[in-house]
Design a protein around this motif. Sequence first.
Motif, PDB file in Angstrom:
ATOM      1  N   LEU A  77       0.806  -1.225   0.000  1.00 49.59           N
ATOM      2  CA  LEU A  77       0.000   0.000   0.000  1.00 49.59           C
ATOM      3  C   LEU A  77       0.837   1.273   0.000  1.00 49.59           C
ATOM      4  N   THR A  78       2.139   1.160   0.254  1.00 52.93           N
ATOM      5  CA  THR A  78       2.975   2.348   0.346  1.00 52.93           C
ATOM      6  C   THR A  78       3.633   2.728  -0.976  1.00 52.93           C
ATOM      7  N   GLY A  79       3.449   1.945  -2.032  1.00 52.80           N
ATOM      8  CA  GLY A  79       4.085   2.220  -3.313  1.00 52.80           C
ATOM      9  C   GLY A  79       3.360   3.276  -4.127  1.00 52.80           C
ATOM     10  N   ASP A  80       3.885   3.515  -5.321  1.00 47.79           N
ATOM     11  CA  ASP A  80       3.284   4.487  -6.242  1.00 47.79           C
ATOM     12  C   ASP A  80       1.904   4.037  -6.704  1.00 47.79           C
ATOM     13  N   GLU A  81       1.749   2.736  -6.903  1.00 51.67           N
ATOM     14  CA  GLU A  81       0.461   2.161  -7.270  1.00 51.67           C
ATOM     15  C   GLU A  81       0.068   1.187  -6.168  1.00 51.67           C
ATOM     16  N   PRO A  82      -0.580   1.681  -5.121  1.00 50.94           N
ATOM     17  CA  PRO A  82      -0.866   0.864  -3.941  1.00 50.94           C
ATOM     18  C   PRO A  82      -1.660  -0.399  -4.263  1.00 50.94           C
ATOM     19  N   SER A  83      -1.182  -1.523  -3.718  1.00 49.56           N
ATOM     20  CA  SER A  83      -1.853  -2.810  -3.888  1.00 49.56           C
ATOM     21  C   SER A  83      -1.932  -3.523  -2.552  1.00 49.56           C
ATOM     22  N   LEU A  84      -2.987  -4.268  -2.389  1.00 53.15           N
ATOM     23  CA  LEU A  84      -3.226  -5.062  -1.193  1.00 53.15           C
ATOM     24  C   LEU A  84      -3.217  -6.519  -1.639  1.00 53.15           C
ATOM     25  N   GLY A  92      -7.460 -19.244  -3.497  1.00 47.49           N
ATOM     26  CA  GLY A  92      -6.635 -18.538  -4.464  1.00 47.49           C
ATOM     27  C   GLY A  92      -5.990 -17.317  -3.853  1.00 47.49           C
ATOM     28  N   GLY A  93      -5.444 -16.479  -4.688  1.00 51.28           N
ATOM     29  CA  GLY A  93      -4.789 -15.272  -4.213  1.00 51.28           C
ATOM     30  C   GLY A  93      -4.719 -14.237  -5.315  1.00 51.28           C
ATOM     31  N   GLY A  94      -4.335 -13.036  -4.917  1.00 52.76           N
ATOM     32  CA  GLY A  94      -4.230 -11.962  -5.895  1.00 52.76           C
ATOM     33  C   GLY A  94      -4.036 -10.630  -5.211  1.00 52.76           C
ATOM     34  N   SER A  95      -4.424  -9.573  -5.903  1.00 53.92           N
ATOM     35  CA  SER A  95      -4.248  -8.240  -5.339  1.00 53.92           C
ATOM     36  C   SER A  95      -5.472  -7.366  -5.591  1.00 53.92           C
ATOM     37  N   PHE A  96      -5.694  -6.485  -4.628  1.00 52.40           N
ATOM     38  CA  PHE A  96      -6.767  -5.493  -4.703  1.00 52.40           C
ATOM     39  C   PHE A  96      -6.148  -4.124  -4.929  1.00 52.40           C
ATOM     40  N   ALA A  97      -6.849  -3.298  -5.678  1.00 55.38           N
ATOM     41  CA  ALA A  97      -6.514  -1.880  -5.808  1.00 55.38           C
ATOM     42  C   ALA A  97      -7.779  -1.119  -5.431  1.00 55.38           C
ATOM     43  N   PRO A 101     -14.652   5.618  -5.642  1.00 58.01           N
ATOM     44  CA  PRO A 101     -15.619   4.682  -5.078  1.00 58.01           C
ATOM     45  C   PRO A 101     -15.544   3.261  -5.671  1.00 58.01           C
ATOM     46  N   ALA A 102     -14.333   2.798  -6.054  1.00 61.92           N
ATOM     47  CA  ALA A 102     -14.219   1.490  -6.686  1.00 61.92           C
ATOM     48  C   ALA A 102     -13.169   0.618  -6.004  1.00 61.92           C
ATOM     49  N   ILE A 103     -13.376  -0.692  -6.132  1.00 60.66           N
ATOM     50  CA  ILE A 103     -12.414  -1.690  -5.684  1.00 60.66           C
ATOM     51  C   ILE A 103     -12.221  -2.652  -6.848  1.00 60.66           C
ATOM     52  N   SER A 104     -10.954  -2.910  -7.193  1.00 57.82           N
ATOM     53  CA  SER A 104     -10.656  -3.856  -8.259  1.00 57.82           C
ATOM     54  C   SER A 104      -9.815  -4.994  -7.707  1.00 57.82           C
ATOM     55  N   PHE A 105      -9.999  -6.168  -8.275  1.00 54.46           N
ATOM     56  CA  PHE A 105      -9.261  -7.349  -7.859  1.00 54.46           C
ATOM     57  C   PHE A 105      -8.785  -8.116  -9.077  1.00 54.46           C
ATOM     58  N   SER A 106      -7.577  -8.626  -9.010  1.00 50.45           N
ATOM     59  CA  SER A 106      -7.118  -9.574 -10.015  1.00 50.45           C
ATOM     60  C   SER A 106      -6.327 -10.660  -9.306  1.00 50.45           C
ATOM     61  N   GLY A 107      -6.566 -11.905  -9.729  1.00 52.19           N
ATOM     62  CA  GLY A 107      -5.909 -13.007  -9.053  1.00 52.19           C
ATOM     63  C   GLY A 107      -6.032 -14.308  -9.804  1.00 52.19           C
TER      64      GLY A 107
END
Length: 112
Positions: A77-84, A92-97, A101-107
């Motif tokens: 979360l501390t980077g230029d493009e924060p990811s969780l 499974g697994g992946g990352s959230f951005a 008002p949006a939440i995106s996930f890819s995994g």
Amino acid sequence: MGHGPDGGRERFIEEIIAVMNAVLKDATVMDLPSPIAAEAVAITAFDESEKRQTQELTDALIEALRAAGWSVDDRGLTGDEPSLYVAKLDVGGGSFAVQSPAISFSGVVDDA
């Protein structure tokens, strides 16, 4: 504990959407098919009535993920493009951005 590619993907999507709906109550959720592989999942939730700032939304997402049994790594979360980053055994697994008002996930589905 295998679920097969279809059952595992279905469960994975259901779990991700359940978390997104816990955070964004009135969200429109889109499961975007992946051209890469059937195991790849991309989901976006958007709620135009959402008033919380991105950090508040991120905190709520972390809380909802942990409550649902997901392992959460928030160091991204501390980077230029924060990811969780998240993972759940046999799911499974992946990352959230998050960008209110949006939440995106890819995994990727764990169909082992």
